[in-house]
Design an enzyme around this catalytic site. Structure first.
Site, short mmCIF file in Angstrom:
data_model
loop_
_atom_site.label_atom_id
_atom_site.label_comp_id
_atom_site.label_asym_id
_atom_site.label_seq_id
_atom_site.Cartn_x
_atom_site.Cartn_y
_atom_site.Cartn_z
N CYS A 1 -3.93 -6.72 20.91
CA CYS A 1 -2.56 -5.82 20.49
C CYS A 1 -2.87 -4.40 19.97
O CYS A 1 -3.95 -4.28 19.31
CB CYS A 1 -1.72 -6.37 19.04
SG CYS A 1 -0.77 -5.36 18.29
N CYS B 1 1.71 -11.87 19.59
CA CYS B 1 0.89 -11.03 18.53
C CYS B 1 1.43 -11.65 17.25
O CYS B 1 2.32 -11.48 16.99
CB CYS B 1 0.62 -9.57 18.42
SG CYS B 1 0.07 -8.95 16.90
N CYS C 1 2.42 -8.91 14.62
CA CYS C 1 3.44 -8.11 15.01
C CYS C 1 4.75 -9.51 14.84
O CYS C 1 5.81 -9.01 14.71
CB CYS C 1 3.71 -7.52 16.46
SG CYS C 1 2.61 -6.28 16.49
N LYS D 1 -3.75 5.29 10.81
CA LYS D 1 -2.68 4.90 10.14
C LYS D 1 -3.02 3.97 8.77
O LYS D 1 -3.95 3.46 8.80
CB LYS D 1 -2.02 3.95 11.03
CG LYS D 1 -0.63 3.76 10.48
CD LYS D 1 -0.04 2.58 11.39
CE LYS D 1 1.07 2.15 10.46
NZ LYS D 1 1.74 0.56 11.28
N HIS E 1 0.92 -1.03 0.01
CA HIS E 1 -0.07 0.03 0.16
C HIS E 1 0.93 1.18 0.03
O HIS E 1 2.24 1.13 -0.07
CB HIS E 1 -0.84 0.03 0.94
CG HIS E 1 -0.44 -0.16 2.54
ND1 HIS E 1 0.44 0.59 2.94
CD2 HIS E 1 -0.47 -0.86 3.45
CE1 HIS E 1 1.02 0.52 4.44
NE2 HIS E 1 0.28 -0.67 4.62
N HIS F 1 -2.43 -3.89 15.95
CA HIS F 1 -3.40 -4.91 15.09
C HIS F 1 -4.97 -4.91 15.48
O HIS F 1 -5.64 -5.35 14.90
CB HIS F 1 -2.72 -5.96 15.03
CG HIS F 1 -1.59 -6.16 14.13
ND1 HIS F 1 -0.50 -6.23 14.77
CD2 HIS F 1 -1.43 -6.09 12.68
CE1 HIS F 1 0.45 -6.10 13.77
NE2 HIS F 1 0.18 -6.21 12.63
N LYS G 1 -3.30 -2.12 5.31
CA LYS G 1 -4.48 -3.02 4.97
C LYS G 1 -5.32 -3.37 5.78
O LYS G 1 -6.58 -3.55 5.42
CB LYS G 1 -3.56 -4.32 4.23
CG LYS G 1 -4.45 -4.85 3.34
CD LYS G 1 -4.40 -4.24 1.87
CE LYS G 1 -5.43 -4.75 0.96
NZ LYS G 1 -5.64 -3.84 -0.17
N HIS H 1 3.87 1.62 2.32
CA HIS H 1 5.14 0.93 1.94
C HIS H 1 6.07 1.88 0.99
O HIS H 1 7.20 1.98 0.94
CB HIS H 1 5.10 -0.23 1.37
CG HIS H 1 4.41 -1.35 2.33
ND1 HIS H 1 3.10 -1.84 2.04
CD2 HIS H 1 4.57 -2.02 3.36
CE1 HIS H 1 2.61 -2.39 2.72
NE2 HIS H 1 3.48 -2.72 3.86
#
Ligand SMILES: [Zn+2]
Length: 521
Positions: free
Chosen positions: A155, A130, A133, A305, A21, A158, A308, A24
Site C-alpha cells: 500500500c 489493505c 486502510c 507525513k 498523535h 502504509h 504512528k 489528529h
C-alpha cells in the site's frame, strides 16, 4: 449581528486502533476554532467528533491484546481519545461512537432503505485489500515494497503488503452516481476544497466509478447487514453515516432537519471517501449532500507525513505539557497554511511562542493593563479627542474583525489569525510611538495620556474577543483583567470592535510565561 443560522461542523471519527498523535490533534483544533468562531457569532452551532470502532484491524489488535474488540475500543476511548480533547481544549457538542445503539440501529435503517430502493445487489469481488486502510486497492494505488517487503506490492500509504481477497459481497451501485457527482462539483465549486483536492477528486470521478463492495463475511466485528446477518457492513460505509446518525437521522426528524447538512473537515488522504462515496450514498437515500468537504494538508516532521506507523508520531501532551494548549492551538493554525502540507519543528514552535505569543500579544496585554493601574489607579480612562493615530487603531480593529470573519467563512483559519495579528503589531507600534510613560510625566498631557490608554485598552479588548476561539484560556484571563465579569466567548465576534471599554482593570499575570526550552525532541 447573527441570523442564528445553522452551522454544523465535523472532524473525521478517529480509528480507535491506535493512540492520538499531533496529526489528529491538528484536525481537531482546526475544526474547533471554526466551531468556536461560529458559536461566538451566535450561529446555531453544532460540533461533532467521535470514534470509529469497527473493522478487521480493531478485531486483530484486540485479539492480539487478549480482549474483546468492544473492551479494546472502550479502553482506547477512555484512556486516549477523550483525554485528547481535554488536552487541546476542544469544545465539541457531541462525541459519537460507532458502537452506540443510536448509530448501529440507524445505519441498518439507512442500508435497508438503499436495499429496498434497488441500490444494492449481490456479487463476487476479488481484489487487493489493505488492512491498514480497510479498503480494496486498485493496482495504481500500490507500489513496490522495499526492505523486508521487497518483491511484493505494498500500500502506498502504509508501505505494507496487501492481501488478495475474494468474497461474495453486497455492492452499492455507486457507478450510477458518477454524472450527478460531476454535476455537483461543477455547480458548487466550493463543495470540495481546496482546489488541489477538488481537482484530484474530479479527475478520479471522470475516470469512471466502480460499484462499492459494502459488506464483509470473513469477520464479524461490525454492524450486521439487516437482511443477511452473515455479513457485516463495510467499516467505511458504517463510519461515514456517523455524521447523520449523530444528529437524529432515522429517529429525530426535527433535530436532523435543524442540523444537517454539515461542513466536513478531513485530512486530504480521506477526501475521496467524503467527496465521492459519501455524497453518492446520500443521493441514493434522497438526502442532502454535505455543505462542504475540506481536505487539509499533512503535517510533516523531517519531511515525512506524521503517522504512528512511520514512528514520527508526537503525542500532543509532549507539546502542551511545556507550552500549554493555547500555544498548541495557535502554532499549528498560524504556522501552516490551512489546506497545504506544513512542517512541524520544535525550533519553530518555540521561536513563535516567544516572539508572537509571549512578546507580541502577552506582553502587550500586560503592559497596557499595568499602565492603567499605574497611571489611573486601575480606572479605564475616557478618551478625549482622537488623533489620526488613535483613529487608525480603531479602523484596524474594525478591519481585523471583518477580514477575520470573511477568512473563517472560507475556512482560511491561518488568514483569520494573520488579520487579527495585524492589530497586535499595530498596537505595539502605537504604544512605542505614543510613549504613554513620557506623557505621564507631563501634567499638561493628562488628556492625551487618557486617550492613548483608552485606545490601547480598547484594542486589547478587541483582541481578546477575536482571539477567544484560538486562545480560549489566555483570552479568558485577559478579559477578566479588563474588569469584565461576563465570558469573553459570549462577546459577539462579528462586531468585536464595538465593545465598550469602561470600569476598572485588575492585575494581569503573564499570559505566556517565559519557557526555558531544552532540546525537547
Ligand atoms: Zn493502506
Amino acid at each position: 449581528m447573527s441570523d442564528g443560522s445553522s452551522f454544523y461542523i465535523t472532524t473525521p471519527i478517529f480509528y480507535v486502533n491506535d493512540v492520538p498523535h499531533i496529526g489528529h490533534a491538528y484536525t481537531e483544533v482546526a475544526a474547533d476554532v471554526i466551531a468556536r468562531w461560529h458559536r461566538q457569532a451566535g450561529d446555531d452551532t453544532w460540533f461533532l467528533t467521535g470514534t470509529d470502532e469497527h473493522g478487521q484491524k480493531i478485531l486483530r489488535t484486540a485479539t492480539a491484546n487478549g480482549v474483546t474488540p468492544q473492551q479494546w475500543a472502550d479502553k482506547l476511548v477512555a484512556e486516549a481519545w477523550e483525554p485528547l480533547l481535554e488536552t487541546i481544549d476542544i469544545s465539541n457538542d457531541d462525541f459519537i461512537r460507532t458502537t452506540q445503539e443510536r448509530h448501529e440501529k440507524n445505519v441498518q435503517r439507512f442500508l435497508q432503505k438503499l436495499y429496498d430502493d434497488g441500490h444494492i445487489y449481490t456479487g463476487d469481488y476479488e481484489g487487493y485489500y489493505c488492512v491498514g486502510c480497510e479498503e480494496y486497492k486498485q493496482l495504481t494505488d500500490l507500489v513496490d515494497g522495499t526492505g523486508e517487503y521487497a518483491g511484493q506490492l505494498v500500500c502506498a500509504i502504509h508501505s505494507k503488503p496487501v492481501e488478495l481477497l475474494k468474497e461474495r459481497n453486497y455492492f452499492f451501485r455507486m457507478s450510477a452516481f458518477g454524472q450527478r457527482l460531476l454535476d455537483l462539483y461543477e455547480s458548487r465549486p466550493d463543495f470540495v476544497q481546496p482546489d488541489s483536492v477538488r481537482n484530484e477528486i474530479i479527475q478520479f470521478v471522470k475516470h469512471g466509478l466502480t460499484d462499492l463492495s459494502i459488506s464483509r463475511q470473513t469477520f464479524d466485528w461490525g454492524i450486521k447487514v439487516p437482511w443477511d446477518e452473515s455479513h457485516v457492513i463495510y467499516v467505511w460505509f458504517d463510519a461515514l453515516l456517523n455524521y447523520i446518525t449523530a444528529v437524529g437521522y432515522g429517529e429525530d426528524d426535527e433535530q436532523f432537519a435543524r442540523r444537517w447538512p454539515a461542513t466536513h473537515i478531513v485530512g486530504k488522504d480521506i477526501a475521496r471517501f467524503h467527496a465521492v462515496i459519501w455524497p453518492a450514498m446520500l443521493m441514493a437515500a434522497g438526502l442532502d449532500v454535505p455543505t462542504q468537504v475540506y481536505g487539509h494538508g499533512w503535517l510533516l516532521v523531517g519531511g515525512e507525513k506524521m503517522s504512528k506507523s512511520k514512528l514520527t508520531g508526537i503525542a500532543p501532551e509532549q507539546i502542551t505539557d511545556t507550552f500549554g494548549s493555547d500555544a498548541f492551538r495557535y502554532y499549528f493554525l498560524r504556522a501552516i497554511t490551512f489546506g497545504q502540507d506544513g512542517s512541524f519543528s520544535w525550533e519553530d514552535l518555540s521561536a513563535r511562542y516567544q516572539a508572537e505569543l509571549a512578546n507580541g500579544f502577552g506582553n502587550l496585554a500586560s503592559r497596557v493593563v499595568a499602565m492603567v493601574n499605574r497611571y489611573f489607579d486601575g480606572r479605564i480612562p475616557e478618551a478625549a479627542e482622537l488623533t489620526d493615530s488613535d483613529q487608525r487603531i480603531r479602523d484596524t480593529e474594525q478591519q481585523a474583525t471583518a477580514r477575520a470573519d470573511a477568512a473563517i467563512e472560507r475556512l482560511a483559519v491561518h488568514e483569520a489569525i494573520a488579520a487579527v495579528w495585524q492589530l497586535v503589531d499595530e498596537l505595539n507600534g502605537y504604544i512605542t510611538e505614543q510613549e504613554p510613560w513620557a506623557l505621564a510625566k507631563q501634567p499638561e498631557n493628562a488628556a492625551r495620556l487618557a486617550t492613548v490608554l483608552h485606545t490601547a485598552v480598547h484594542g486589547v479588548g478587541t483582541l481578546a474577543i477575536l482571539l477567544a476561539p484560538v486562545l480560549p484560556k489566555a483570552t479568558a484571563k485577559l478579559w477578566s483583567a479588563l474588569g469584565r465579569e461576563d465570558a469573553v466567548d459570549a462577546q459577539p465576534i462579528r462586531s468585536a470592535h464595538e465593545w465598550e471599554a469602561v470600569g476598572r482593570v485588575t492585575a494581569l499575570e503573564a499570559l505566556f510565561p517565559r519557557i526555558e526550552v531544552e532540546a525537547a525532541s
